[in-house]
Scaffold this motif. Structure first.
Motif, PDB file in Angstrom:
ATOM      1  N   GLY A  35       0.674  -0.961  -0.142  1.00  0.00           N
ATOM      2  CA  GLY A  35      -0.039  -0.242  -0.264  1.00  0.00           C
ATOM      3  C   GLY A  35       0.691   1.242   0.298  1.00  0.00           C
ATOM      4  N   CYS A  36       0.307   2.203   0.702  1.00  0.00           N
ATOM      5  CA  CYS A  36       1.214   3.596   0.414  1.00  0.00           C
ATOM      6  C   CYS A  36       1.797   4.087   1.013  1.00  0.00           C
ATOM      7  N   GLN A  37       2.417   5.323   1.513  1.00  0.00           N
ATOM      8  CA  GLN A  37       4.390   5.566   1.973  1.00  0.00           C
ATOM      9  C   GLN A  37       3.397   5.348   2.989  1.00  0.00           C
ATOM     10  N   MET A  38       2.209   5.580   3.727  1.00  0.00           N
ATOM     11  CA  MET A  38       1.564   5.538   5.502  1.00  0.00           C
ATOM     12  C   MET A  38       2.089   4.323   5.820  1.00  0.00           C
ATOM     13  N   ASN A  39       2.256   3.514   4.734  1.00  0.00           N
ATOM     14  CA  ASN A  39       2.266   2.402   5.605  1.00  0.00           C
ATOM     15  C   ASN A  39       3.651   1.586   5.668  1.00  0.00           C
ATOM     16  N   VAL A  40       4.838   2.538   4.452  1.00  0.00           N
ATOM     17  CA  VAL A  40       6.253   2.287   4.788  1.00  0.00           C
ATOM     18  C   VAL A  40       5.970   2.806   6.025  1.00  0.00           C
ATOM     19  N   TYR A  41       5.337   3.921   6.381  1.00  0.00           N
ATOM     20  CA  TYR A  41       6.673   4.826   7.725  1.00  0.00           C
ATOM     21  C   TYR A  41       5.759   4.150   8.948  1.00  0.00           C
ATOM     22  N   ASP A  42       4.110   3.443   8.844  1.00  0.00           N
ATOM     23  CA  ASP A  42       4.384   2.573  10.065  1.00  0.00           C
ATOM     24  C   ASP A  42       4.919   1.455   9.937  1.00  0.00           C
ATOM     25  N   SER A  43       5.296   0.929   9.367  1.00  0.00           N
ATOM     26  CA  SER A  43       5.950  -0.101   8.712  1.00  0.00           C
ATOM     27  C   SER A  43       7.302  -0.086   9.508  1.00  0.00           C
ATOM     28  N   GLN A  44       7.902   1.252   9.126  1.00  0.00           N
ATOM     29  CA  GLN A  44       9.185   1.823  10.021  1.00  0.00           C
ATOM     30  C   GLN A  44       8.913   1.429  11.522  1.00  0.00           C
ATOM     31  N   ARG A  45       8.053   2.252  11.561  1.00  0.00           N
ATOM     32  CA  ARG A  45       7.701   2.577  13.491  1.00  0.00           C
ATOM     33  C   ARG A  45       7.371   1.121  14.096  1.00  0.00           C
ATOM     34  N   MET A  46       6.413   0.818  13.981  1.00  0.00           N
ATOM     35  CA  MET A  46       6.770  -0.705  14.276  1.00  0.00           C
ATOM     36  C   MET A  46       7.144  -1.419  14.487  1.00  0.00           C
ATOM     37  N   THR A  47       8.815  -1.430  13.340  1.00  0.00           N
ATOM     38  CA  THR A  47       9.607  -1.566  13.797  1.00  0.00           C
ATOM     39  C   THR A  47      10.311  -1.123  14.960  1.00  0.00           C
ATOM     40  N   ASP A  48      10.655  -0.463  14.526  1.00  0.00           N
ATOM     41  CA  ASP A  48      11.540   0.636  15.717  1.00  0.00           C
ATOM     42  C   ASP A  48      10.378  -0.052  17.121  1.00  0.00           C
ATOM     43  N   SER A  49       9.303  -0.053  16.749  1.00  0.00           N
ATOM     44  CA  SER A  49       9.111  -0.250  18.658  1.00  0.00           C
ATOM     45  C   SER A  49       9.949  -1.898  19.168  1.00  0.00           C
ATOM     46  N   ASP A  65      11.798 -14.829  13.022  1.00  0.00           N
ATOM     47  CA  ASP A  65      11.200 -15.524  14.448  1.00  0.00           C
ATOM     48  C   ASP A  65       9.489 -14.828  14.445  1.00  0.00           C
ATOM     49  N   LEU A  66       9.646 -13.729  13.878  1.00  0.00           N
ATOM     50  CA  LEU A  66       8.240 -12.748  13.625  1.00  0.00           C
ATOM     51  C   LEU A  66       7.865 -12.156  11.882  1.00  0.00           C
ATOM     52  N   VAL A  67       6.684 -12.165  11.433  1.00  0.00           N
ATOM     53  CA  VAL A  67       5.752 -11.773  10.638  1.00  0.00           C
ATOM     54  C   VAL A  67       5.437 -11.463  11.039  1.00  0.00           C
ATOM     55  N   LEU A  68       5.355 -10.066  10.698  1.00  0.00           N
ATOM     56  CA  LEU A  68       3.862  -9.209  10.077  1.00  0.00           C
ATOM     57  C   LEU A  68       3.931  -8.356   9.069  1.00  0.00           C
ATOM     58  N   ILE A  69       2.348  -8.281   8.683  1.00  0.00           N
ATOM     59  CA  ILE A  69       1.590  -7.958   7.111  1.00  0.00           C
ATOM     60  C   ILE A  69       1.020  -7.197   7.621  1.00  0.00           C
ATOM     61  N   ASN A  70       1.464  -6.375   7.272  1.00  0.00           N
ATOM     62  CA  ASN A  70       0.784  -4.581   7.533  1.00  0.00           C
ATOM     63  C   ASN A  70       0.188  -4.715   5.968  1.00  0.00           C
ATOM     64  N   THR A  71      -0.682  -4.031   6.249  1.00  0.00           N
ATOM     65  CA  THR A  71      -2.362  -3.977   5.028  1.00  0.00           C
ATOM     66  C   THR A  71      -2.410  -3.459   4.253  1.00  0.00           C
ATOM     67  N   CYS A  72      -3.479  -3.320   3.089  1.00  0.00           N
ATOM     68  CA  CYS A  72      -4.204  -2.349   2.343  1.00  0.00           C
ATOM     69  C   CYS A  72      -5.566  -2.450   2.089  1.00  0.00           C
ATOM     70  N   HIS A  73      -6.466  -2.144   2.118  1.00  0.00           N
ATOM     71  CA  HIS A  73      -7.813  -1.927   1.761  1.00  0.00           C
ATOM     72  C   HIS A  73      -7.655  -1.800   1.280  1.00  0.00           C
ATOM     73  N   ILE A  74      -7.302  -0.993   0.562  1.00  0.00           N
ATOM     74  CA  ILE A  74      -8.476   0.895  -0.556  1.00  0.00           C
ATOM     75  C   ILE A  74      -8.626   0.203  -2.086  1.00  0.00           C
TER      76      ILE A  74
END
Ligand code: 5AD
Ligand code: SF4
Length: 481
Positions: A35-49, A65-74
């Motif tokens: 999805g969008c650039q905001m998802n890219v940003y969110d993924s970075q912030r999740m990685t940081d946390s 050990d952990l797979v996170l799928i950051n999805t888009c619904h647009i």
């Protein structure tokens, strides 16, 4: 989402896979972003946390050990793609279990928000579901998963998630390069009848000035030269300014322009209704505000714009473009278009083609309308046949690509500032970014990533420009480390 089970590079949209310096004996997280650039940003912030929890990022699911799928619904097929990716992860998890290894699977983003519990019901492989407003609770949610719980965290948070997110380590920011995103606004109150965003991202919120300035300063200290402010409706951003007055995005841009080290500013995505005078004047006054504006019109037909609840007419949009071009004559425009909205006739579609001819875009994104469950458009009558949508999309896209190519050709022979972002594919080459967002390929002349140099464009490819360095270039800053 079909590459989830293989060793994979990030796709164009994601660009999120990040590497902090490896910590010994840490767990690894693989974040796949759609999805969008905001998802890219969110993924970075999740990685940081997660970094604070001892997780280091990896670019393959195989050693995670952990797979996170950051999805888009647009647009459509998002959930089908998610479930087939989850099917592959299930096989991976079963294979791991036989070796006595664990794999934790999480789903984040807008599909997570829209489907919530349904995901854990349909996909037993999923341990954890977090929505876009709750990902700051990821560490606690993971702790609960380790206790054997399956966690769904999609209730809108009352607290400000940004107050609860750790800043990235300076090395992490450096590894992400000299351009960075900063989310300043989220959610949307516009309720365009085709759009799912007001339901998945919630109502409009603006981050406070001080929080944004602090984040921008930290990025600048780590060597970031270009900031792109993000929001679903970024120019609806507002907040109390340092002077106690109510600020809009224009005032915020003037403030961010003062941060030492920041040389370029951009923002995306804007709504035509929220382009106020101060914002337009910022384009006139701030050379560092790049002359490129993404301003979606969606359709050129007033009848369809009304049905879409866009709250502007084609003529309003054209008048606005005139005002923006008077403020900054070299501004290039990009837009989003939807063809085949319910009830769209050939005449309506022709009005879209006409507005494209009137504006001339340097870049654009165009889509076939896809009914999103829960939006008013989905319940409208007179849905347009798929074959008609295909035909219109093809005609629109060929006009838009002609315009994009013409814009790029118009840059040949011109000199411009280019921000060097990375090494090129071939030895001796570097890739930078033009003010109008095109990648520019140049030969290296002792320049470093983060330098802004003068380049003369000598040729253009489909999406990138070829340039030569002008020898009077003054390098104005680098990043080190
Ligand atoms: N169908 C097709 N395109 C859509 N967009 C948003 N919702 C839909 C939909 N239901 C497009 C719009 C928007 C961009 C991000 O995606 O053009 O501006
Ligand atoms: Fe969706 Fe319209 Fe809001 Fe943009 S302005 S996010 S298209 S509802």
């Amino acid at each position: 989402m079909d590459d989830i089970s293989i060793t994979s590079k990030p796709d164009e949209a994601s660009g999120t896979l990040t590497h902090s310096p490896a910590l010994p004996n840490t767990r690894k997280v693989y974040v796949k972003t759609y999805g969008c650039q905001m998802n890219v940003y969110d993924s970075q912030r999740m990685t940081d946390s997660l970094a604070a929890e001892g997780y280091s990022p990896t670019d393959t699911a195989d050693d995670a050990d952990l797979v996170l799928i950051n999805t888009c619904h647009i647009r459509e097929k998002a959930s089908e793609k998610l479930y087939s990716a989850l099917g592959r992860l299930r096989k991976m998890k079963d294979a791991r279990a036989k070796e006595g290894r664990e794999l934790t699977v999480g789903v984040a983003g807008c599909v997570a928000q829209a489907e919530g519990d349904e995901i854990t019901r349909r996909a037993p492989v999923v341990d954890l579901v977090v929505g876009p407003q709750t990902y700051h609770r990821l560490p606690q949610a993971l702790a609960r998963v380790r206790q054997g719980e399956r966690v769904v965290e999609t209730e809108y948070a009352i607290e400000d998630k940004f107050d609860h997110l750790p800043a990235p380590a300076i090395e992490q920011t450096r590894s992400r390069g000299v351009t960075a995103f900063v989310t300043v606004q989220e959610g949307c109150d516009k309720f365009c009848t085709f759009c799912v965003v007001p339901y998945t991202r919630g109502s409009e919120i603006s981050r406070p000035v001080a929080q944004i300035v602090r984040e921008a300063e930290k990025l600048a200290e780590a060597g970031v030269r270009e900031l792109t402010l993000l929001g679903q409706n970024v120019n609806a951003w507002h907040g109390e300014g340092a002077d106690g007055r109510e600020w809009g995005l224009g005032e915020l841009l003037y403030r961010l322009a003062e941060i030492p080290g920041i040389a370029r500013l951009r923002y995306v995505t804007s709504h035509p209704r929220d382009m106020d005078d101060t914002l337009i004047n910022a384009h006139r006054d701030l050379p560092m505000l790049m002359p490129y504006l993404h301003l979606p019109v969606q359709s050129g037909s007033d009848r369809i714009l009304k049905a879409m609840n866009r709250k502007h007419s084609g003529a309003d949009y054209l008048r606005l473009i005139d005002r923006i071009r008077s403020a900054r004559s070299d501004i290039a425009l990009s837009g989003d278009f939807i063809v085949g909205f319910p009830g769209e006739t050939e005449e309506d579609f022709e009005a879209t083609m006409q507005i494209v001819r009137d504006v001339t875009y340097a870049a654009a994104y165009s889509f076939k309308y896809s009914p999103r469950p829960g939006t008013p458009g989905a319940d409208m009558e007179n849905h347009v046949e798929e074959a008609v949508k295909d035909d219109r999309l093809q005609r629109l896209q060929s006009l838009l690509s002609e315009q994009q190519y013409a814009f790029q050709r118009s840059l040949i022979g011109k000199s411009m500032d280019v921000l060097i972002e990375k090494a090129g594919r071939l030895p001796g080459q570097m890739v930078g970014r033009s003010p109008w967002l095109q990648p520019v390929i140049i030969d290296v002349h002792g320049d470093r990533i983060g330098d802004i140099i003068h380049v003369r464009i000598i040729d253009t490819g489909t999406n990138s420009l070829i340039g030569v360095r002008e020898m009077n270039s003054a390098s104005n800053g680098t990043i080190t480390g």
